[in-house]
Scaffold this active site. Structure first.
Site, PDB file in Angstrom:
ATOM      1  N   ARG A  76      -9.182 -21.822   0.708  1.00 36.03           N
ATOM      2  CA  ARG A  76      -8.911 -21.091  -0.332  1.00 36.03           C
ATOM      3  C   ARG A  76      -9.998 -20.203  -0.755  1.00 36.03           C
ATOM      4  NH1 ARG A  76      -8.175 -22.519  -5.247  1.00 36.03           N
ATOM      5  NH2 ARG A  76      -7.138 -24.497  -4.726  1.00 36.03           N
ATOM      6  N   TYR A 130       5.273   3.095  -2.697  1.00 38.15           N
ATOM      7  CA  TYR A 130       6.210   2.137  -2.188  1.00 38.15           C
ATOM      8  C   TYR A 130       6.867   1.225  -3.266  1.00 38.15           C
ATOM      9  CZ  TYR A 130       7.712  -2.728  -0.556  1.00 38.15           C
ATOM     10  OH  TYR A 130       8.375  -3.818  -0.449  1.00 38.15           O
ATOM     11  N   ASP A 190      -3.455   3.855  -1.381  1.00 37.35           N
ATOM     12  CA  ASP A 190      -2.709   2.997  -0.204  1.00 37.35           C
ATOM     13  C   ASP A 190      -2.830   3.513   1.156  1.00 37.35           C
ATOM     14  OD1 ASP A 190      -0.673   1.768   1.211  1.00 37.35           O
ATOM     15  OD2 ASP A 190       0.096   0.960  -0.534  1.00 37.35           O
ATOM     16  N   LYS A 224       1.955  -4.026   8.687  1.00 38.97           N
ATOM     17  CA  LYS A 224       2.602  -2.821   9.235  1.00 38.97           C
ATOM     18  C   LYS A 224       1.788  -2.119  10.594  1.00 38.97           C
ATOM     19  CE  LYS A 224       5.502  -2.558   5.731  1.00 38.97           C
ATOM     20  NZ  LYS A 224       5.279  -3.277   4.874  1.00 38.97           N
TER      21      LYS A 224
HETATM   22  C1  LIG Z   1       2.869   1.730   1.520  1.00 42.84           C
HETATM   23  C2  LIG Z   1       3.066   0.211   1.351  1.00 42.84           C
HETATM   24  N1  LIG Z   1       2.186  -0.788   0.487  1.00 42.84           N
HETATM   25  C3  LIG Z   1       2.154  -1.746   0.356  1.00 42.84           C
HETATM   26  C4  LIG Z   1       3.494  -2.304   0.463  1.00 42.84           C
HETATM   27  C5  LIG Z   1       3.652  -4.001   0.375  1.00 42.84           C
HETATM   28  O1  LIG Z   1       3.240  -4.711   1.747  1.00 42.84           O
HETATM   29  P1  LIG Z   1       3.789  -5.970   1.919  1.00 42.84           P
HETATM   30  O2  LIG Z   1       5.067  -5.775   2.041  1.00 42.84           O
HETATM   31  O3  LIG Z   1       2.930  -6.629   3.028  1.00 42.84           O
HETATM   32  O4  LIG Z   1       3.624  -6.944   0.803  1.00 42.84           O
HETATM   33  C6  LIG Z   1       4.190  -1.930   1.580  1.00 42.84           C
HETATM   34  C7  LIG Z   1       5.579  -2.484   2.428  1.00 42.84           C
HETATM   35  O5  LIG Z   1       6.501  -1.936   2.635  1.00 42.84           O
HETATM   36  C8  LIG Z   1       4.161  -0.408   1.717  1.00 42.84           C
HETATM   37  O6  LIG Z   1       4.887   0.232   2.587  1.00 42.84           O
END
Ligand SMILES: Cc1ncc(COP(=O)(O)O)c(C=O)c1O
Length: 402
Positions: free
Chosen positions: A73, A127, A192, A217
């Protein structure tokens, strides 16, 4: 602006080279070619006094441990390779990996709140779950939603973070990162960068202090690993490591291994899928069944479009393209944000952010463009497109029909 104008000038080697070498420079000296996968959760030590001093140091500063790990951890050598590689690709001093993108965002918010800075300024769309985490104030933070031009006015003395996505999920709206970073003053800007990836855009070079990815992704790239990562300066990375240690949202070492491997092909995958996406955008824009196509100026492999007809019919009609949430995989995925990725966002907030009920979001993969177009165009013909081998009467009903 050319995508590579976003690259920081300090990068010593080209991105394609870093993608296959960063985080692996010691392998030849170790006598191996593939990175070692260390699955240990704990590490033996006969010197408890020395361990105590190292744990004190880590808990107080969040600096990465020197010497062998103590407990998984705190640190893991395989995950550390992925962090090193991603930091190099984003042009930041450090990166800290988490169990998912949402775990990464959680850690950022907790780290800021721990400094007494609980207010967040954010630009929609984000998101759906990022929007929800902020809007529902699940972590005791408070959010002010604004547009990029309103960022400076929305900042308060207790603002700990400004957050944007560019291109944004799902509309692919772009933010002028440099301009927003300027508006932030001393407040850290989080971008992001999941959709663009460092192949198309490096927000740290444009003034963002914090760059976040859902590594699930494009970084992983094959739809088989969940992870998140924050690229930032070493000072903030230390705060994040302390939060990660105390809250436990660690990335599994096998996920770290797969993400490091995914980075090797990231530039090739993103460029190939982006070329296919650009061609699909050209064809969609000329198609009478399409009301509007969204595609970012910086390019990329994400495409969004609004249909004149029922979007549920398109989802029900695809045969080669996978009707599934998520994105960034080698195969093409399509989903209906109002039903899935942004379902959790209130309808009015979705609409105000440009997420119409007719919008479909497609993550273009590595298939041949002609095969993709054939599938898309038959799905767009909705009910008239009869799936091969499936009688009309037993065709999969659309969610609207269920
Ligand atoms: C732009 C974006 N940021 C953050 C996330 C969250 O990621 P996770 O699904 O790996 O928790 C997503 C998920 O689809 C996303 O599309």
């Amino acid at each position: 602006m050319d995508a590579m104008d976003h690259a920081p000038s300090v990068t010593p080697r080209a991105l394609a080279t870093e993608a296959v070498h960063a985080g692996r420079e010691d392998l030849a000296a170790l006598g191996v070619h593939a990175p070692p996968l260390d699955l240990s959760t704990t590490y033996p030590s006969y010197d408890a006094r020395a361990e105590a001093a190292r744990i004190d140091e880590f808990a107080a500063t969040g600096a990465r441990l020197e010497g062998p790990p103590v407990y998984a951890r705190l640190d893991n050598p395989t995950v550390a390779r992925f962090e090193e590689a991603l930091a190099r690709l984003e042009g930041t001093e450090a990166a800290v990996a988490f169990a998912s993108g949402m775990a990464a965002l959680t850690a950022v918010l907790l780290a800021r709140a721990a400094q007494g800075l609980r207010h967040v300024v954010a630009v929609r769309p984000l998101y759906g779950c990022s929007d929800h985490l902020l809007d529902a104030e699940l972590l005791g933070t408070e959010v002010t939603w604004t547009d990029p031009a309103g960022v400076a006015d929305a900042i308060r003395p207790d603002t700990g973070l400004v957050m944007v996505e560019s291109p944004a999920n799902p509309t692919l709206a772009e933010v002028d990162i440099r301009a927003v970073a300027h508006s932030c003053g001393t407040v850290p800007l989080l971008v992001d960068n999941t959709f663009a990836t460092p192949v198309l855009q490096r927000p740290a070079g444009l003034g963002a202090r914090i760059v976040l990815h859902s590594a699930t992704k494009y970084l992983g790239g094959h739809g088989d690993v969940m992870g998140g990562v924050v690229a930032c300066d070493e000072e903030f990375a230390r705060e994040l490591r302390r939060v990660r240690f105390a809250t436990g949202g660690v990335l599994h070492p096998l996920a770290g291994y797969l993400l490091l491997r995914g980075l090797s092909t990231l530039p090739v995958r993103v460029r190939a899928a982006s070329a296919t996406a650009a061609e699909l955008v050209r064809r969609l824009a000329a198609d009478a069944r399409i009301e509007r196509v969204h595609y970012p100026a910086i390019g990329g492999a994400m495409v969004a479009f609004e249909v004149h007809g029922d979007p549920h019919e398109v989802i029900a009609g695809v045969r080669l393209i996978t009707p599934a949430v998520s994105l960034g995989s080698v195969d093409t995925l399509i989903q209906h944000p109002a039903s899935i990725s942004h379902r959790i966002v209130r309808e009015g907030d979705r609409w105000a952010a440009g997420v119409s009920d007719r919008l479909l979001r497609m993550s273009v993969g590595l298939e041949d463009v002609e095969d993709l177009w054939r599938d898309l165009t038959q799905a767009l013909s909705a009910r008239s497109a009869e799936p091969a081998g499936v009688a009309r009467s037993v065709a999969v009903p659309s969610p609207a029909e269920r």
